[in-house]
Structure formats: structure tokens, C-alpha cells
Design a protein around this motif. Structure first.
Motif, short mmCIF file in Angstrom:
data_model
loop_
_atom_site.label_atom_id
_atom_site.label_comp_id
_atom_site.label_asym_id
_atom_site.label_seq_id
_atom_site.Cartn_x
_atom_site.Cartn_y
_atom_site.Cartn_z
N GLY A 109 0.77 -1.07 -0.12
CA GLY A 109 -0.02 -0.07 0.00
C GLY A 109 0.76 1.35 0.04
O GLY A 109 0.34 2.24 -0.17
N SER A 110 2.03 1.12 0.08
CA SER A 110 3.04 2.29 0.03
C SER A 110 3.36 2.46 -1.35
O SER A 110 3.64 1.71 -2.12
CB SER A 110 4.42 1.99 0.75
OG SER A 110 5.28 2.96 0.53
N VAL A 111 3.56 3.66 -1.63
CA VAL A 111 3.93 4.21 -3.10
C VAL A 111 5.30 4.32 -3.37
O VAL A 111 5.82 4.71 -4.31
CB VAL A 111 3.35 5.52 -3.42
CG1 VAL A 111 1.86 5.49 -3.36
CG2 VAL A 111 3.77 6.70 -2.61
N LEU A 112 6.38 4.06 -2.14
CA LEU A 112 7.77 4.26 -2.32
C LEU A 112 8.16 3.04 -3.33
O LEU A 112 7.64 1.87 -3.43
CB LEU A 112 8.38 4.20 -1.00
CG LEU A 112 7.95 4.94 0.10
CD1 LEU A 112 8.59 4.71 1.30
CD2 LEU A 112 8.84 6.40 -0.43
N PHE A 113 9.35 3.61 -4.07
CA PHE A 113 10.05 2.62 -5.13
C PHE A 113 9.14 1.73 -6.07
O PHE A 113 9.21 0.60 -6.07
CB PHE A 113 10.92 1.71 -4.17
CG PHE A 113 11.87 2.16 -3.06
CD1 PHE A 113 12.51 3.23 -3.56
CD2 PHE A 113 11.61 1.96 -1.76
CE1 PHE A 113 13.61 3.93 -2.73
CE2 PHE A 113 12.36 2.77 -0.99
CZ PHE A 113 13.43 3.81 -1.40
#
Length: 359
Positions: free
Chosen positions: A233-237
Motif C-alpha cells: 500500500g506504500s507508493v515508495l519505490f
């Protein structure tokens, strides 16, 4: 989405203390930030065939690795003239940075307002207040993105407009954040291991820890492989945004610091897996840690089969588990918030232990 932009720093942060041991008598609590222990873990995955070390950032004065960047950012602000006694800092935090900044700002007679969201542990909120910080609670996600971090950053901008002269240290882009780790965390690990380390694992949110450690590894030519442990759910990387029920792990915006680092591998972990990892670490090693560290443990179990026998691996214990006793370590909360009952959680833990065996 535009994050709050701090005024440019006009002076570099004072060089952090990088001694491998803490002083016998310290001149103030800030002098015992860093110098945390590196512990060999013999029981977590005993049949993994690798050496595993844990960097216990949880024993910092504020209980987390965020003590390092908090101190570095405030010192940088004071050195540049942006901050002075009687000033005001407004910062977004999922909790740990808020605790650290509350302590540092109080010591320097600076007013501190911490913007948190509804996921923040009540114990953490109470700790910030006890240390002299003020709380601004964001209860609803940003309507355009559905993200609570975005909503927190919007509230920071409002508070800066309402309080002329207030300063946002902007942990998501402030160079003193990774600088604290390139000057402190990673050199401490490297010295303890005679600069022989095959893999470093760290959970990511601002990505300051990973970026700073990576900078030191590249500058010294250690050749250590870096693994970013991120939240589902994270948009990092290159991740895809979705609700993230655990605070302080992953991000709903691409941080400026994250653009400066390219990890060798990214492993994404969901909420129940992070909980299972944290509980396994507690029961196998007696280390009570938060969800982000639990995510690292789960990711490590999945990676064991990819590592050469005899590899040396270190990971960051980002914070302690006491603030999570009512969440990560509470079966009712896990069932209600993560939709995972005790039997399902036990099954995840059993699978994790099996995957952590070589062969």
C-alpha cells in the motif's frame, strides 16, 4: 501533491557524535543519542545458515531511530538561524519523530506542534504531550487521495500559514535526516563488524535511514547489498497506493529523500505479516519491537533461501514495542483492524519459521 517546503538551510548541521560507546556521564540527554548496541541473534532463525545482527535503535532516549534525525535537524536549524529559543516547529509524524522532537525542542525552549493521524498509538500521543509537545490530530484522510499522510501534510501547511515564523523541519526532504545515519548509524554498524557486512535491511517511510546508510556504504566501498522493507500500500519505490493500517511504515507520497536512493531489493510486507514478525522476534530473542521491525523479520525469513551460507546480515530495530502493546501485540486489535484472528496469525508465524530454515 506538494509537500511543505522548508526554508533553505544556510549552515550545515554540526557533526553528530559517532563514538561506538556512550559516555559514562553525559552532559544532557541528547549526548546519549546513538552508540546503540549491535546484537547477534542466535535464536530467531537458528537454521538459516547466516549470521544475523540487530541494531537496537530502540534503546535511544526516545525509544527509536528517529532520535538521530530529530537531533540533527534541530541542530541544523539552530546553526542556520532558522530556529532559536522561543521559536516554533511544526512537523508531521506518525509518532516516533514526534516523541524525539518533543524532547529536543523542549531542551532548546522551542515550541513544538506535532501533526499526527488517527493511526498513531495513544501511548505515543501521551508521550509527546508529556515531553511538552502539542498535538494536532488529523482524523480523516485527504479526500482526493484517501491518504492520511497527505492530510497531515496539508494540516502542516495550514499551521505554518496561521503561525508566521513557524518552521517546518520537513523530515521527508531535510538532508540532516539521512545525514544522521551516514554519520552515525551505519558507521557504528560497520565498525562493530570490521566493515564486513553482506546485507543491510531497513524499513522505509521517509527513507532517511536507508538513504543515509546507503550513502556511507557507497562512500566506503563496502559492497553491502541493501534491502528496503516497505509496506503493502506504500507508493515508495514503484509501489501502488492503498490504505496502510500500521503507522510509521511505508508512505502515501514519494518523499524527496526516496528519490536519492536506489535499494538493491525491495520487499513488501502486509499488516498481519509485520505483526507476526514482531511477535516472533519477541518470543525468540526477547526483543520487543514495533511493526516496522516486525516487517523486517518477516522479509528476512523470506530471503533466507536467497542468501549464501555464512552471509552476514544486519537489520535496524527501528523502535521499541511498548507503545504497540495495545495494537500489534493485542489479539483483539489485530482481529478488529487487520481482520486476522489468533489462529491465522499463528499460522503466519509457523510459515515464517519454516521459511527461515535453509533447505
Amino acid at each position: 501533491m506538494t509537500t511543505p517546503t522548508p526554508s533553505p538551510l544556510t549552515a550545515a548541521a554540526p557533526e553528530p557524535r559517532t563514538a561506538p560507546h556512550r559516555p559514562a556521564i553525559a552532559d544532557g540527554i541528547s549526548e546519549v543519542v546513538g552508540g546503540t548496541p549491535l546484537v547477534r541473534l542466535a535464536h530467531l532463525f537458528p537454521d538459516s545458515g547466516i549470521e544475523i545482527f540487530a541494531k537496537l535503535e530502540s534503546v535511544n532516549p526516545g525509544g527509536s531511530t528517529k532520535d538521530r534525525p530529530a537531533l540533527a535537524m534541530v541542530r541544523a536549524g539552530l546553526a542556520s538561524g532558522r530556529l532559536a529559543a522561543g521559536g516554533m516547529v511544526v512537523e508531521s509524524s506518525s509518532g516516533n519523530l514526534g516523541v524525539a522532537l518533543a524532547r529536543v525542542c523542549t531542551a532548546h525552549e522551542v515550541r513544538f506542534v506535532c501533526v499526527v493521524d488517527a493511526r498513531t498509538n495513544p501511548t505515543t500521543v501521551a508521550t509527546i504531550r508529556a515531553l511538552g509537545g502539542e498535538i494536532e490530530m488529523v482524523s480523516e484522510p485527504d479526500p482526493a487521495t484517501g491518504d492520511l499522510l497527505t492530510a497531515r501534510l496539508h494540516r502542516v501547511r495550514q499551521l505554518l500559514e496561521e503561525n508566521p515564523g513557524a518552521v517546518n523541519l520537513h523530515q521527508y526532504g531535510n538532508p540532516a535526516n539521512p545525514g544522521a545515519h551516514s554519520a552515525g548509524t551505519m558507521p557504528e554498524i560497520a565498525r562493530a563488524l570490521d566493515h564486513r557486512l553482506d546485507v543491510l535491511m531497513a524499513a522505509v517511510s521517509t527513507t532517511g535511514t536507508l538513504a543515509g546508510c546507503t550513502a556511507y556504504l557507497r562512500e566506503t566501498g563496502m559492497g553491502t547489498r541493501t534491502v528496503a522493507v516497505d509496506s503493502v500500500g506504500s507508493v515508495l519505490f514503484g509501489g501502488h497506493g492503498a490504505p496502510r493500517p500500521l503507522p510509521g511504515f511505508g508512505a502515501g507520497v514519494i518523499t524527496e529523500i526516496s528519490r536519492t536512493v536506489v535499494p538493491d531489493q525491495v520487499v513488501r510486507v502486509d499488516g498481519p505479516e509485520a505483526v507476526a514478525g514482531a511477535r516472533l522476534l519477541a518470543r525468540r530473542e526477547g526483543i520487543l519491537a514495533g511493526a516496522s521491525t516486525g516487517a523486517i523479520v518477516h522479509a528476512l525469513g523470506r530471503l533466507v533461501g536467497e542468501l549464501e551460507p555464512g552471509s552476514r546480515l544486519a537489520f535496524i530495530v527501528h523502535d521499541g514495542g511498548i507503545p504497540y502493546l495495545d495494537t500489534v501485540y493485542d489479539d483483539d486489535w489485530v482481529r478488529r483492524v487487520l481482520g486476522t484472528d489468533a489462529d491465522a496469525l499463528a499460522a503466519i508465524m509457523a510459515d515464517l519459521q519454516r521459511s527461515g530454515r535453509r533447505g
